[in-house]
Write a protein that holds these residues in place. Structure first.
Motif, PDB file in Angstrom:
ATOM      1  N   GLY A  46      57.540 -84.303 -35.681  1.00 37.61           N
ATOM      2  CA  GLY A  46      58.568 -85.308 -35.398  1.00 37.61           C
ATOM      3  C   GLY A  46      59.968 -84.897 -35.812  1.00 37.61           C
ATOM      4  N   GLY A  47      60.082 -84.181 -36.928  1.00 38.39           N
ATOM      5  CA  GLY A  47      61.405 -83.754 -37.407  1.00 38.39           C
ATOM      6  C   GLY A  47      62.112 -82.818 -36.438  1.00 38.39           C
ATOM      7  N   PRO A  48      61.485 -81.697 -36.091  1.00 39.57           N
ATOM      8  CA  PRO A  48      62.139 -80.797 -35.130  1.00 39.57           C
ATOM      9  C   PRO A  48      62.339 -81.426 -33.749  1.00 39.57           C
ATOM     10  N   TRP A  49      61.391 -82.255 -33.335  1.00 39.69           N
ATOM     11  CA  TRP A  49      61.526 -82.905 -32.036  1.00 39.69           C
ATOM     12  C   TRP A  49      62.731 -83.850 -32.039  1.00 39.69           C
ATOM     13  N   GLY A  50      62.902 -84.607 -33.125  1.00 41.33           N
ATOM     14  CA  GLY A  50      64.066 -85.486 -33.253  1.00 41.33           C
ATOM     15  C   GLY A  50      65.364 -84.712 -33.364  1.00 41.33           C
ATOM     16  N   LEU A  51      65.323 -83.588 -34.070  1.00 39.44           N
ATOM     17  CA  LEU A  51      66.520 -82.749 -34.182  1.00 39.44           C
ATOM     18  C   LEU A  51      66.899 -82.175 -32.824  1.00 39.44           C
ATOM     19  N   TYR A  52      65.892 -81.719 -32.082  1.00 43.12           N
ATOM     20  CA  TYR A  52      66.131 -81.222 -30.723  1.00 43.12           C
ATOM     21  C   TYR A  52      66.771 -82.310 -29.858  1.00 43.12           C
ATOM     22  N   ALA A  53      66.236 -83.528 -29.952  1.00 43.16           N
ATOM     23  CA  ALA A  53      66.785 -84.637 -29.162  1.00 43.16           C
ATOM     24  C   ALA A  53      68.215 -84.961 -29.586  1.00 43.16           C
ATOM     25  N   THR A  54      68.503 -84.840 -30.862  1.00 44.05           N
ATOM     26  CA  THR A  54      69.857 -85.106 -31.353  1.00 44.05           C
ATOM     27  C   THR A  54      70.842 -84.064 -30.826  1.00 44.05           C
TER      28      THR A  54
END
Length: 60
Positions: A46-54
């Motif tokens: 979830g962390g990298p996926w959210g960072l990617y989305a950001t």
């Protein structure tokens, strides 16, 4: 307030996606690899996926 909205996808990734992954794994009885806890694996996804989305401005 503007900054909060800019990082909202990252917060969503660690605050919603990670616990959702952990709860799903626990419900179905799946064991995370490498001796991680379910929430640890959820945060690793979830962390990298959210960072990617950001950074990109979209989830996919």
């Amino acid at each position: 307030m503007q900054t909060l909205f800019k990082i909202m996808p990252f917060l969503f990734g660690i605050g919603f996606i990670a616990p959702l992954i952990a709860q799903t794994m626990t419900y179905w009885g799946w064991e995370p690899p490498l001796g991680l806890s379910p929430i640890g694996l959820g945060l690793l996804i979830g962390g990298p996926w959210g960072l990617y989305a950001t950074l990109r401005g979209r989830w996919v």
